[in-house]
Design a protein around this motif. Sequence first.
Motif, PDB file in Angstrom:
ATOM      1  N   ALA A  70       0.833  -1.203   0.000  1.00  0.00           N
ATOM      2  CA  ALA A  70       0.000   0.000   0.000  1.00  0.00           C
ATOM      3  C   ALA A  70       0.871   1.257   0.000  1.00  0.00           C
ATOM      4  CB  ALA A  70      -0.939  -0.001   1.200  1.00  0.00           C
TER       5      ALA A  70
ATOM      6  N   ARG B  93       2.399   1.654  -3.287  1.00  0.00           N
ATOM      7  CA  ARG B  93       1.350   1.691  -4.322  1.00  0.00           C
ATOM      8  C   ARG B  93       1.538   0.592  -5.367  1.00  0.00           C
ATOM      9  NH1 ARG B  93      -1.282   6.543  -3.245  1.00  0.00           N
ATOM     10  NH2 ARG B  93       0.026   8.139  -2.351  1.00  0.00           N
TER      11      ARG B  93
ATOM     12  N   ARG C   4       0.405  -2.410  -7.434  1.00  0.00           N
ATOM     13  CA  ARG C   4      -0.867  -2.939  -7.921  1.00  0.00           C
ATOM     14  C   ARG C   4      -0.599  -4.261  -8.616  1.00  0.00           C
ATOM     15  NH1 ARG C   4      -4.943  -0.668  -5.744  1.00  0.00           N
ATOM     16  NH2 ARG C   4      -6.278  -0.151  -7.458  1.00  0.00           N
TER      17      ARG C   4
END
Length: 139
Positions: free
Chosen positions: A60, A63, A65
Amino acid sequence: MRSRGVVLLANLLTGLALGFTVTSIGFGDYAELNRMFTFQDLRMFLSFFGAVVIIASVFALLRVRRGAGRLHAGVVPGAVLFGIGWAISGGCPAIPIIQVASGYLPAVVTIAGIVVGVRLCRWAGGRRLLRVDRGSCEG
């Protein structure tokens, strides 16, 4: 060429540190794993939960993904099969190596099973029996 040596040394030291840590906390002990899978001792489950929280937090923060939010159709059955194999053998792919290094020689059978499983995955993917690419067979 010199940087390859540094990377190899870093991997070796990291692997030794991981093996020492995993062995020290009991993750390489078949009896500990058995107690976890028979719900007699939740300590290892809590350790896994903590690791998931840490990595999810790092992902998180960075970031990171992964994927589009959809699971591949083989993820859930593969996870169930992986868990069953782990419960029976007492090891996921890294643990049997630690077990053999600790003197638990029956883990050689688990290592052989891992090799056969990866080869079967590649074979099935190559024949389009599975909808996977060859790289996904290693996890």
